[in-house]
Design a protein around this motif. Structure first.
Motif, short mmCIF file in Angstrom:
data_model
loop_
_atom_site.label_atom_id
_atom_site.label_comp_id
_atom_site.label_asym_id
_atom_site.label_seq_id
_atom_site.Cartn_x
_atom_site.Cartn_y
_atom_site.Cartn_z
N THR A 385 1.02 -1.40 0.03
CA THR A 385 -0.51 0.04 -0.05
C THR A 385 0.67 1.41 -0.18
OG1 THR A 385 -1.96 -1.13 1.60
CG2 THR A 385 -1.60 1.12 0.73
N PHE A 386 2.12 1.37 1.25
CA PHE A 386 2.96 2.36 0.79
C PHE A 386 3.67 2.61 -0.23
CE2 PHE A 386 1.19 2.46 5.00
CZ PHE A 386 1.79 4.18 5.05
N ALA A 387 4.07 1.61 -1.10
CA ALA A 387 4.15 1.69 -2.75
C ALA A 387 3.61 2.56 -3.70
CB ALA A 387 4.80 0.28 -3.25
N LYS A 388 2.24 2.17 -3.30
CA LYS A 388 1.42 2.71 -3.80
C LYS A 388 1.32 4.39 -3.65
CE LYS A 388 -0.94 -1.41 -5.27
NZ LYS A 388 -2.68 -1.88 -4.91
N ARG A 389 0.82 4.29 -2.40
CA ARG A 389 1.11 5.87 -2.05
C ARG A 389 2.21 7.00 -2.40
NH1 ARG A 389 -3.26 6.84 1.43
NH2 ARG A 389 -2.08 8.57 2.30
N ASP A 390 3.47 5.79 -2.33
CA ASP A 390 4.47 6.58 -2.82
C ASP A 390 4.50 6.86 -4.10
OD1 ASP A 390 5.77 7.06 -0.03
OD2 ASP A 390 6.70 5.00 -1.04
N ALA A 391 4.18 5.94 -4.94
CA ALA A 391 3.91 6.87 -6.19
C ALA A 391 3.32 7.87 -6.60
CB ALA A 391 3.94 5.16 -6.71
#
Length: 513
Positions: A385-391
């Protein structure tokens, strides 16, 4: 939709060699496809020298998938499906699921596949399994080729040991005129019983660069002396079979023996003789703790600050490990040119522990350090989820910067003058604003994981939890609150004063002690 006309490219090359242009050709073909289909390339994600079959880290792959799965872009383009993965439908299927959930699509240029077509998934599955099968067959062919070259006593590839070169005609080893004399110096020192650390320091003091151009250390000396090719013998790297049926290299290299005669096979000139190699290896093994014919096993536990404590000597900054009850600079122990910080592990551990247990309960609810701890905690709990949020967050910041620059061009630098120019500015501005709002909408759709950090603010609860857990769990909690612990060098014979020699870098550099 804001992302439908925007795409990312993913490029991969298993072997990254100087002068090769394969990955540039991949990019050119993918960009040409994007242009023909009215897509704008936002970013190129790349993995050079990374296998698509073996289980290895691929940062480019992870970033590309996060971007399309988060809705930053609508299309992910690859040159060929096997560039994306060679692990079969197991991995490729998950990629397709993640992309489909985000309403995106995957395009393979050479395979002429576009997952926006519902019937494409079957073809993708077949090609994914074919790529996996090809990788297995390729491994078999490479293995056969290596066996053939070994039978002929020819070098099978890779970088030869320091001091040696591969003759282009005979494919056998020969002395390197530039550094063979230094390689022999290393061998002579080892035969004389000089420790590996002292050999490394001798080379570094005389500015003799290592094979990779940096400083020598004990590990690189050890690897060189144990190499069969250093003695003119054909090397072979041991492999073991993993649970999923793959072959994995162990890193242990030994002399190759002819399968029929069981004799060691020569590979050309060596820096040392076979007899000298045996003497050196016996000397090295005599310095290793041995019990019941095996090396002494590692202790059950590791030091509290393993992975967190660093040498603060200017110009070093290397990690420190616990050796004999003290944290010691590993650069110094390995033979690098560092005066080497050292401190009693118990003293450092107690000081850092007390700082941690005292500081956290004193924090206010809005303290930046507490926010950093919470952020790290949830990131570890839900990395996808945080990889998506960071992107998404990164792309929003980029687009906002472009919008700000566009507004400066219009109102500060005066680059848009005249009716047509102002109209063009309005179109560009609206497009960027629409893109930003679309990205923010995608970001709002993602869940925001949260954790309850209140137990860490209660001094009694925190100390009880600390007492009742393991060093591994304690280390995990320290890494939530700290980036690193630096230890400076003290005067010989003087008792350590923690406040003077220990510096804690708290998470995000919010606070330092």
């Amino acid at each position: 939709m804001h992302q439908k006309t925007i795409c990312d490219l993913y490029l991969r090359l298993s072997l990254d060699r100087d002068g090769k242009t394969a990955i540039e050709r991949q990019e050119a073909d993918c960009r040409a496809w994007a242009e023909r289909n009215g897509l704008t390339v936002r970013k190129v994600h790349m993995d050079r020298g990374r296998s698509g079959y073996k289980t290895v880290e691929r940062k480019g792959f992870d970033a590309a998938l996060a971007a399309v799965a988060a809705g930053v872009v609508g299309t992910l383009i690859v040159w060929k499906l096997d560039r994306l993965s060679r692990k079969g439908i197991g991995q490729v299927g998950k990629v397709l699921d993640d992309i489909e959930k985000a309403g995106g699509r995957l395009v393979s240029v050479l395979d002429r596949l576009d997952t926006s077509n519902d019937s494409t998934r079957v073809a993708v599955a077949m090609l994914a399994e074919l790529a996996r099968s090809e990788s297995k067959n390729l491994g078999a062919r490479v293995g056969h080729a290596k066996r053939y070259l070994r039978s002929k006593g020819q070098w099978i590839g890779g970088q030869p040991p320091y001091g040696l070169l591969v003759d282009t005609k005979t494919k056998k080893l020969t002395h390197d005129p530039e550094c063979a004399v230094y390689a022999r110096l290393i061998a002579d020192e080892a035969l004389a019983g000089t420790s590996l650390v002292k050999i490394a320091r001798l080379l570094n003091e005389h500015d003799i660069p290592s094979p990779r151009g940096g400083q020598w250390n004990a590990a690189s000396i050890m690897q060189l002396l144990r190499s069969p090719a250093f003695a003119g013998l054909m090397p072979e790297t041991e492999t073991v079979e993993t649970d999923d049926g793959e072959r994995k290299y162990t890193g242990r290299v030994f002399p190759y023996r002819d399968p029929e005669t069981l004799e060691m096979v020569g590979i050309g000139e060596g820096i040392i003789t076979v007899g000298e190699r045996e003497r050196i290896i016996r000397t090295l093994e005599s310095r290793t703790f041995v019990h019941a014919g095996k090396r002494r096993p590692k202790p059950a536990g590791t030091a509290l600050l393993t992975g967190l404590v660093y040498c603060a000597v200017p110009g070093c900054g290397r990690r420190m490990h616990c050796v004999g009850g003290s944290y010691q600079c590993m650069a110094r122990r390995a033979g690098n040119q560092c005066v080497g910080a050292s401190a009693l592990a118990g003293t450092v551990d107690r000081y850092v522990t007390e700082q941690f247990l005292t500081k956290l309960p004193s924090l206010e609810p809005d303290d930046p350090l507490l926010a950093a701890i919470a952020d790290r905690w949830v990131r570890r709990a839900d990395p996808e989820t945080f990889a998506k949020r960071d992107a998404l967050t990164g792309e929003i910041q980029d687009q906002e910067a472009r919008l700000a620059d566009l507004e400066d061009a219009r109102y500060v630098r005066g680059e848009f003058s005249g009716t047509s120019a102002v109209e063009r500015y309005a179109r560009l501005s609206e497009r960027l604003k629409g893109r930003i709002e679309g990205l923010r909408t995608e970001l709002r759709k993602l869940p925001v994981p949260s954790v309850d950090v209140s137990p860490m603010l209660d001094g009694v609860t925190l100390r009880e939890a600390w007492t009742d857990t393991t060093d591994e769990a304690r280390r995990e909690r320290l890494s939530l609150a700290m980036d690193r612990v630096e230890v400076s060098k003290g005067a010989r014979g003087q008792r350590i004063v923690p406040e003077q020699r220990i510096r804690i870098h708290w998470a995000g550099d919010a606070v330092q002690a």
